[in-house]
Scaffold this motif. Structure first.
Motif, mmCIF file in Angstrom:
data_model
loop_
_atom_site.group_PDB
_atom_site.id
_atom_site.type_symbol
_atom_site.label_atom_id
_atom_site.label_comp_id
_atom_site.label_asym_id
_atom_site.label_seq_id
_atom_site.Cartn_x
_atom_site.Cartn_y
_atom_site.Cartn_z
ATOM 1 N N LYS A 6 4.185 -5.386 34.471
ATOM 2 C CA LYS A 6 3.700 -4.145 35.088
ATOM 3 C C LYS A 6 4.767 -3.062 34.983
ATOM 4 C CE LYS A 6 -0.309 -4.328 37.488
ATOM 5 N NZ LYS A 6 -0.797 -3.993 38.821
ATOM 6 N N ALA A 7 6.034 -3.443 35.283
ATOM 7 C CA ALA A 7 7.125 -2.482 35.256
ATOM 8 C C ALA A 7 7.312 -1.925 33.848
ATOM 9 C CB ALA A 7 8.410 -3.140 35.743
ATOM 10 N N TRP A 51 6.907 -12.863 39.294
ATOM 11 C CA TRP A 51 7.931 -11.952 38.775
ATOM 12 C C TRP A 51 7.604 -11.506 37.353
ATOM 13 C CZ3 TRP A 51 10.584 -13.021 34.346
ATOM 14 C CH2 TRP A 51 10.494 -14.335 33.872
ATOM 15 N N GLU A 52 7.001 -12.455 36.581
ATOM 16 C CA GLU A 52 6.705 -12.152 35.177
ATOM 17 C C GLU A 52 5.623 -11.070 35.083
ATOM 18 O OE1 GLU A 52 6.559 -15.868 32.974
ATOM 19 O OE2 GLU A 52 5.146 -14.879 31.613
ATOM 20 N N PHE A 53 4.615 -11.217 35.934
ATOM 21 C CA PHE A 53 3.574 -10.196 35.975
ATOM 22 C C PHE A 53 4.165 -8.868 36.435
ATOM 23 C CE2 PHE A 53 0.998 -14.086 36.305
ATOM 24 C CZ PHE A 53 0.137 -13.861 35.261
ATOM 25 N N MET A 74 -8.952 -15.202 39.804
ATOM 26 C CA MET A 74 -7.508 -15.386 39.689
ATOM 27 C C MET A 74 -6.909 -14.284 38.825
ATOM 28 S SD MET A 74 -6.466 -17.828 41.414
ATOM 29 C CE MET A 74 -7.185 -19.058 42.420
ATOM 30 N N ALA A 75 -7.619 -13.918 37.777
ATOM 31 C CA ALA A 75 -7.141 -12.873 36.870
ATOM 32 C C ALA A 75 -7.116 -11.526 37.592
ATOM 33 C CB ALA A 75 -8.050 -12.796 35.653
ATOM 34 N N GLY A 92 -3.819 -9.216 38.206
ATOM 35 C CA GLY A 92 -3.766 -7.790 37.876
ATOM 36 C C GLY A 92 -3.266 -6.956 39.028
ATOM 37 N N LYS A 93 -3.464 -7.482 40.258
ATOM 38 C CA LYS A 93 -3.092 -6.723 41.457
ATOM 39 C C LYS A 93 -1.629 -6.922 41.855
ATOM 40 C CE LYS A 93 -6.680 -4.442 42.513
ATOM 41 N NZ LYS A 93 -6.455 -3.061 42.128
ATOM 42 N N ILE A 94 -0.939 -7.819 41.172
ATOM 43 C CA ILE A 94 0.464 -8.062 41.522
ATOM 44 C C ILE A 94 1.268 -6.785 41.303
ATOM 45 C CG2 ILE A 94 2.555 -9.281 40.749
ATOM 46 C CD1 ILE A 94 0.730 -11.735 40.330
#
Lengths: 235, 506
Positions: B342-343, B336-338, B490-491, B495-497
């Motif tokens: 992004k948002a 959710w944080e990612f 993992m990074a 980034g894709k989230i």
């Protein structure tokens, strides 16, 4: 330039859950003018959140079109959508969604970091926004040290720090008591008037919706009522 | 006239030391030897504090040339005849006649033997005045056989004012297999113990220089404190530097990543340990061999054990899994944080950088902790593996470079200093500033380093600093590379989230 901030054209979004197909947003045609304060009402599962995701470019529609300030969101790529969100849209979430490791001030600064603003300018704007939401004394508190109402005000300051043209607020009062919720909606109303920022507020609370210029009711992905709020509640 | 050659088979045997020499502090050099096959063949040398030496030997002398007829046995002494006084000479159990042959720079004790005698059992005791001259003395024993083992001991009275310069110590013949240097300090007299094995010496020669101790006991604590302060200050400055830089960095990725790690400090600590242990083993791999090689000298080949390599590979595998799990779960629980980031308008590259920084940070700290463990551990293992304090060569041990202390004590000190060091590291990393963490680790370090430091130990320390430091850097690079390589994928995933995940927070 379009006079509307958001226009949708036969907007449809379906999800597939196993064999069944769920229609979250069903053929919505809606226009939201710039500077308008719109309340989106409806019970859980009525498609409010999906609709908000679609108009802010967080999700792609299954069919139909979304225009944001005249730009067709379905035509934009990931980077362009990121840029749009960064510059034009501020988000306020039900659970505040502040970054827990950062202080109130740093959380507000975050969008200015994303926008690549110089550090001093970002800080100045963030301080001004926090002052505006009456949190000047809580700058260096972590989210866990703030009350729900305070956290949501930080989130509102964060949403506004890059001077967006719109705020998408998904149930911002859903996690606070009615009094605090009314205070938050009052704040949004003030900001709407002061800055001319368009606000789209999803809620299932009639009391909150009464502050909006227009109340749109949704049910099962469709708009069931769309009325101007003549006796808008004053704060 | 034929000369019977004295053949000696020597072995470490303290029991042949004369009763009056036993535990006598007047002697600073004693050497004893015995032939295990012929227990009657014995040798003992004792050098007194006044500089005179007492030599006594019982040997079975044999005619080298079988056809010859021996009429004397020659025993060379590498000092002029004025200094040599023979106290007793016996052939068998009977007193024998002897003459002193003066030669250039040496004297030969010639023992007369009955004409036609092929072999004889000789007991010789003689004293040489002032053999110990400017730290040098030497003895020659003509020998036609191997010395199986010879042990020597040098002790210097504990007035604390003189040090043996270890680099000035020269032994000939060159020890072929093992050399153990045990050097004491403080209240314990200097003792030097050398074991020679399987050498065929034409001569035994030992020389060394001594110097006035440059540090009095009063200055030692200050000096020690100075030693303790350097790494602490360096650590403090570098960590504060990293944090300051992180604060100043425009994107502040570093600062956010750093705080993201400390937010889950328990897990961070576990991961750090999980990575630190293989790093420590790698450090040991890198250091142990070169250190041992340095200590044991050339000609002593150390092998890398296959099971050590196996354990190393397993622990590295576990470390990889540990890092993967940590980074994976820290991403999944922050989806959710990612999404929020992004948002808000962050692109995938920022999130990628953030996760990469977190991984690199984990690797860096683990590498640091692992190296500290490694340095401490190496002092312990060298103690166990080589039976001597290789602590001389390891950083933490510089302070307790000491013969007199049992290895358990050294072990405890090594761990106390490690603990203190780790606590200091954690203290400067930790947001919790309690007086305990502020005062206790420096105090512990102070106590560890309070002990007097031997300048020769310092010399050894300085000697090994380059490769110890090199190994520390290598270990840190290794663990950082390990973390970064796991973090890379993992990074990318982070980034894709999708930003809509921000809405999914429950």
């Amino acid at each position: 330039m379009s006079e509307y901030l958001i226009e949708t054209d036969k907007l449809k979004k379906t999800y597939r859950v196993g064999e069944a197909e769920i229609v979250a947003v069903n053929m919505i045609d809606l226009k939201i003018a710039k500077g308008e304060f719109v309340a989106l009402m409806g019970p859980s599962g009525s498609g409010k959140t999906t609709f908000l995701n679609l108009v802010s470019g967080l999700e792609k529609p299954t069919s139909g079109k979304v225009y944001f300030e005249g730009n067709d969101l379905t035509e934009l790529n990931e980077a362009e959508l990121t840029l749009l969100r960064r510059q034009k849209i501020g988000f306020v979430f039900q659970l505040y969604n502040l970054i827990p490791v950062l202080t109130a001030l740093e959380n507000v600064e975050l969008p200015t970091v994303a926008a690549g603003l110089p550090r001093e300018e970002g800080r100045r704007k963030s301080l001004k926004m926090l002052e505006r939401v009456d949190l000047k004394g809580r700058l260096n508190h972590k989210p866990s040290e703030l009350s729900g109402g305070e956290q949501q005000r930080v989130a509102i300051a964060r949403a506004l720090v890059n001077d967006p043209t719109s705020i998408i607020a998904d149930e911002p009062t859903g996690s606070v008591d009615t009094k605090t919720g009314l205070g938050l909606v009052g704040l949004l109303t003030e900001l709407n008037k002061e800055r001319g920022v368009t606000i789209i507020l999803a809620t299932h609370n009639q009391l909150m919706a009464e502050h909006a210029d227009r109340v749109i009711e949704m049910r099962d992905g469709k708009i069931t009522s769309n009325r101007l709020n003549s006796h808008r509640a004053e704060d | 006239m034929t000369v019977l050659t004295v053949s000696m088979f020597l072995m470490n045997a303290s029991r042949i030391r004369c009763a009056e020499e036993e535990n006598n502090p007047d002697y600073f050099f004693t050497s004893t030897g015995i032939n295990p096959d012929m227990p009657d063949n014995q040798l003992s040398i004792a050098v007194r504090k006044d500089g005179s030496a007492m030599v006594s030997m019982s040997v079975h002398a044999r005619a080298r040339v079988i056809t010859g007829i021996g009429d004397s046995i020659e025993i060379p002494v590498p000092y002029s005849a004025e200094k040599v006084r023979v106290s007793s000479i016996k052939l068998g159990n009977l007193p024998a006649n002897y003459t002193l042959d003066r030669r250039e720079e040496e004297t030969v004790i010639r023992v007369a033997t009955p004409r036609g005698m092929m072999e004889a059992y000789v007991q010789v005791a003689y004293t040489v005045d002032s053999v110990y001259n400017e730290g040098r003395f030497s003895f020659n024993f003509i020998s036609s056989a191997l010395i199986t083992e010879l042990s020597m001991e040098i002790s210097i009275p504990s007035n604390g004012s003189r040090w043996i310069l270890q680099e000035s110590l020269k032994i000939s013949p060159q020890p072929s297999e093992k050399t153990y240097f045990l050097v004491g300090q403080e209240a314990i007299p200097y003792r030097l113990s050398i074991v020679l094995s399987n050498v065929n010496p034409k001569a035994l020669c030992c020389s060394f220089d001594t110097v006035e101790a440059p540090y009095s006991l009063a200055t030692v604590p200050l000096y020690s404190l100075f030693i303790a302060i350097i790494p602490l200050t360096a650590l403090f400055i570098s960590l504060r530097g990293i944090i300051l830089l992180a604060g100043r960095a425009k994107t502040r990725v570093l600062s956010v990543a750093y705080r993201n790690l400390l937010r889950r400090e328990g897990r961070f600590a576990l991961t750090t340990l999980g990575v630190a242990i293989p790093v420590m083993l790698t450090f040991l791999m890198l250091s142990q061999k070169s250190l041992a090689q340095k200590m044991l000298g050339p000609g002593y080949i150390l092998k890398v054990d296959w099971y050590f390599l196996l354990i190393l590979s397993i622990t590295i595998g576990v470390a990889l899994l540990q890092i993967t799990h940590t980074i994976y779960s820290s991403i999944t629980e922050r989806v959710w944080e990612f999404g929020v980031m992004k948002a808000i308008g962050f692109g995938p590259s920022y999130l990628w950088k953030m996760v990469m920084t977190e991984s690199a940070f984990t690797g860096l700290i683990s590498g640091l902790v692992g190296s500290i463990f490694g340095v401490s551990f190496i002092t312990l293992t060298s103690e166990l593996l080589y039976g001597q304090s290789m602590t001389t060569t390891a950083y933490v041990s510089t302070a307790y470079y000491d013969l007199g202390t049992p290895w358990v004590w050294n072990y405890l000190l090594a761990f106390a200093s490690t603990l203190a060091f780790s606590m200091s590291v954690l203290h400067y990393l930790s947001p919790i500033k309690s007086p305990f963490f502020t005062f206790v680790p420096p105090m512990m370090l102070y106590l560890v380093f309070l002990r007097p430091i031997d300048p020769t130990a310092l010399g050894h320390f300085l000697e090994i600093v380059p490769f110890l430091l090199g190994n520390v850097i290598l270990s840190i690079l290794f663990s950082t590379a390990l973390s970064v390589s796991v973090g890379f994928y993992m990074a990318y995933r982070a980034g894709k989230i999708e930003p809509k995940e921000a809405m999914r927070r429950v």
